[in-house]
Enzyme design. Structure first.
Site, short mmCIF file in Angstrom:
data_model
loop_
_atom_site.label_atom_id
_atom_site.label_comp_id
_atom_site.label_asym_id
_atom_site.label_seq_id
_atom_site.Cartn_x
_atom_site.Cartn_y
_atom_site.Cartn_z
N CYS A 122 -26.42 -15.36 148.77
CA CYS A 122 -25.52 -14.39 148.15
C CYS A 122 -24.72 -15.11 147.08
O CYS A 122 -24.70 -16.33 147.04
CB CYS A 122 -24.58 -13.77 149.19
SG CYS A 122 -23.83 -12.24 148.57
N CYS A 124 -21.37 -14.11 146.38
CA CYS A 124 -19.92 -13.81 146.48
C CYS A 124 -19.05 -15.03 146.76
O CYS A 124 -17.92 -15.08 146.34
CB CYS A 124 -19.65 -12.71 147.48
SG CYS A 124 -20.11 -13.10 149.17
N LYS A 201 -26.98 -3.45 155.94
CA LYS A 201 -25.67 -4.07 155.92
C LYS A 201 -24.67 -3.03 155.44
O LYS A 201 -24.75 -2.52 154.32
CB LYS A 201 -25.68 -5.27 154.99
CG LYS A 201 -24.31 -5.90 154.82
CD LYS A 201 -24.38 -7.22 154.11
CE LYS A 201 -22.97 -7.76 153.90
NZ LYS A 201 -22.97 -9.09 153.28
N ARG A 211 -14.09 -13.15 155.03
CA ARG A 211 -13.73 -13.36 153.62
C ARG A 211 -12.63 -14.40 153.50
O ARG A 211 -12.54 -15.08 152.48
CB ARG A 211 -13.38 -12.03 152.97
CG ARG A 211 -14.63 -11.16 152.89
CD ARG A 211 -14.40 -9.80 152.30
NE ARG A 211 -15.61 -9.00 152.44
CZ ARG A 211 -15.66 -7.69 152.22
NH1 ARG A 211 -14.58 -7.04 151.86
NH2 ARG A 211 -16.81 -7.04 152.37
N ARG A 223 -16.86 -3.48 147.98
CA ARG A 223 -18.32 -3.64 148.00
C ARG A 223 -19.07 -2.33 148.28
O ARG A 223 -20.24 -2.34 148.60
CB ARG A 223 -18.72 -4.66 149.06
CG ARG A 223 -18.09 -6.04 148.89
CD ARG A 223 -18.99 -7.11 149.48
NE ARG A 223 -18.34 -8.33 149.87
CZ ARG A 223 -17.82 -9.24 149.05
NH1 ARG A 223 -17.88 -9.05 147.75
NH2 ARG A 223 -17.25 -10.33 149.52
N GLU A 239 -33.63 1.68 154.12
CA GLU A 239 -33.40 0.31 153.65
C GLU A 239 -34.36 -0.67 154.34
O GLU A 239 -34.91 -1.57 153.71
CB GLU A 239 -31.95 -0.14 153.95
CG GLU A 239 -30.91 0.35 152.96
CD GLU A 239 -30.91 -0.45 151.66
OE1 GLU A 239 -31.77 -1.33 151.46
OE2 GLU A 239 -30.04 -0.17 150.82
N LYS A 254 -26.18 -5.44 160.53
CA LYS A 254 -24.82 -5.98 160.47
C LYS A 254 -23.82 -4.95 159.98
O LYS A 254 -24.14 -4.26 159.02
CB LYS A 254 -24.88 -7.17 159.54
CG LYS A 254 -23.63 -7.66 158.97
CD LYS A 254 -23.95 -8.80 158.07
CE LYS A 254 -22.67 -9.24 157.45
NZ LYS A 254 -22.89 -10.23 156.42
N SER A 280 -17.52 -11.37 161.81
CA SER A 280 -16.21 -12.02 161.99
C SER A 280 -15.19 -11.11 162.67
O SER A 280 -14.48 -11.56 163.57
CB SER A 280 -15.69 -12.48 160.62
OG SER A 280 -15.63 -11.40 159.71
N TYR A 319 -20.40 -16.14 166.17
CA TYR A 319 -19.46 -17.26 166.17
C TYR A 319 -19.19 -17.73 167.60
O TYR A 319 -18.60 -18.78 167.80
CB TYR A 319 -18.17 -16.86 165.46
CG TYR A 319 -18.44 -16.37 164.04
CD1 TYR A 319 -18.62 -17.28 163.00
CD2 TYR A 319 -18.58 -15.01 163.76
CE1 TYR A 319 -18.91 -16.84 161.72
CE2 TYR A 319 -18.87 -14.55 162.49
CZ TYR A 319 -19.05 -15.48 161.47
OH TYR A 319 -19.35 -15.03 160.20
C1 PBG Z 1 -21.85 -12.37 152.02
C2 PBG Z 1 -21.67 -12.15 153.46
C3 PBG Z 1 -20.61 -11.51 154.13
C4 PBG Z 1 -20.84 -11.69 155.49
C5 PBG Z 1 -22.04 -12.37 155.61
N1 PBG Z 1 -22.55 -12.61 154.35
C6 PBG Z 1 -19.37 -10.91 153.63
C7 PBG Z 1 -19.37 -9.64 152.93
O1 PBG Z 1 -20.39 -9.00 152.71
O2 PBG Z 1 -18.27 -9.28 152.54
C8 PBG Z 1 -19.93 -11.23 156.59
C9 PBG Z 1 -20.08 -11.98 157.87
C10 PBG Z 1 -18.97 -11.81 158.83
O3 PBG Z 1 -18.07 -10.97 158.66
O4 PBG Z 1 -18.98 -12.55 159.81
N2 PBG Z 1 -22.27 -11.31 151.28
#
Ligand code: PBG
Length: 329
Positions: A122, A124, A201, A211, A223, A239, A254, A280, A319
């Site tokens: 990615c 970001c 996602k 983040r 996003r 998708e 996810k 997270s 995690y």
């Molecule tokens: C990057 C990405 C994200 C996560 C995994 N890859 C963040 C997002 O899309 O904002 C989130 C993982 C998590 O919250 O543990 N694009």
């Protein structure tokens, strides 16, 4: 047959009986442990919104990898925090980017051959604006420009695979990225590298703590123009179908807990391996409840993971991987 001939409790009387009739398994090898790499030495910086999660320099990450391998964990998912960011996210595809360096170091240590090394693909974490693709100005603001982002993502994936990633995992949600990545891998002599696509996602509040961990909060906007609307189910299946047509070898769903219906539907629909990502926010809300003494830690961790396995996930990114592996070991 009904009561009193039938008594469901007969098979719940003892732990050996319960174990015999248990329908779902959970093993350390089913778990993938995310790590956040950053340049430096001896760094182990706590992420305040994710107790127990750290930003690690590569030497510290190697120690985590040794521990994960010793616990029988299946693999690592690697994220990077570069020293500097720019508009294009150069750090993502630079051959000496932080994750590329980490992959080479992991490949050389013993743990690297016992763990599946998955590299998140990615932009970001590497872009100054924090979006997952290229940003362009439009008359009414800005837009994340899909097609120019594909080349950058494909370059990133190829660079990560060259550095030693066993699997590349695009999480950006640009249309067409799986095909672009497959082409780049194949033409770069990397035809054997599988793609684990974050096929469904959702734009989620549960990514908040990540983040902070990955320093990837968008500097403007959000996003929702590329990640999916959380109210949609059929769209998630579409998708998945599209990513598989483009050449994804495996798919990742996810977040996990608020979307277990999608995990189940995906399991019933496709034959490829499926992963669920306990993101997270799912982790942090459980940790917060543990800190307050509101939930029983060990049982809640395992119950949350069993739920994902029962919904049909083959593997789980979490995690809690080390904690769960210890409980299962
Ligand atoms: C990057 C990405 C994200 C996560 C995994 N890859 C963040 C997002 O899309 O904002 C989130 C993982 C998590 O919250 O543990 N694009």
């Amino acid at each position: 047959m009904s009561f009193p001939q039938n008594r469901m409790r007969r098979m719940r009387r003892t732990e050996p009986l319960r174990a015999l009739v248990r329908e779902t398994t959970l093993n350390p090898g089913d778990l993938i442990y995310p790590l956040f790499l950053r340049p430096g030495k001896g760094l182990r910086q706590a992420v305040s919104s994710m107790p127990g999660v750290f930003n690690l320099s590569i030497d510290e990450a190697l120690r985590e990898a040794e521990e994960a391998a010793a616990l029988g964990i299946g693999g690592l998912l690697l994220f990077g925090l570069p020293d500097s960011k720019d508009e294009q996210g150069t750090g993502a595809w630079s051959d000496d980017g932080i994750v590329q360096q980490g992959l080479r170091a992991l490949k050389q240590c013993g743990a690297g051959s016992k763990l599946v090394l998955i590299a998140d693909v990615c932009l970001c974490e590497y872009t100054s604006h924090g979006h997952c693709g290229v940003v362009v100005k439009t008359p009414d603001g800005f837009e994340i420009d899909n097609d120019p982002s594909l080349d950058l993502l494909a370059r990133t994936a190829a660079s990560l695979a060259r550095a030693g990633a066993d699997i590349v995992a695009p999480s950006d949600m640009m249309d067409g990225r799986v095909a672009a990545i497959r082409r780049a891998l194949d033409s770069g002599g990397l035809a054997q590298t599988p793609i684990l696509s974050y096929a469904s996602k959702f734009a989620s509040a549960f990514y908040g703590p990540f983040r902070e961990a990955a320093e990837s909060t968008p500097q403007f906007g959000d996003r929702r123009s590329y990640q999916m609307d959380g109210a949609n189910f059929r769209e998630a299946l579409l998708e998945i179908d599209l990513d598989l047509e483009e050449g994804a070898d495996m798919i990742l769903m996810k977040p996990a807990m608020p979307y277990l219906d999608v995990v189940r539907a995906a399991r019933d629909r496709v034959a490829v391996p499926i992963g669920a990502y306990q993101v997270s926010g799912e982790y942090s809300m459980l940790q917060a409840a543990f800190e307050k003494g509101w939930l029983e830690r060990d049982r809640a961790i395992l119950e949350s993971l069993f739920g994902m396995r029962r919904a049909g996930a083959d593997f789980i990114v979490t995690y809690f991987a080390k904690d769960a592996a210890k409980l299962l070991g």
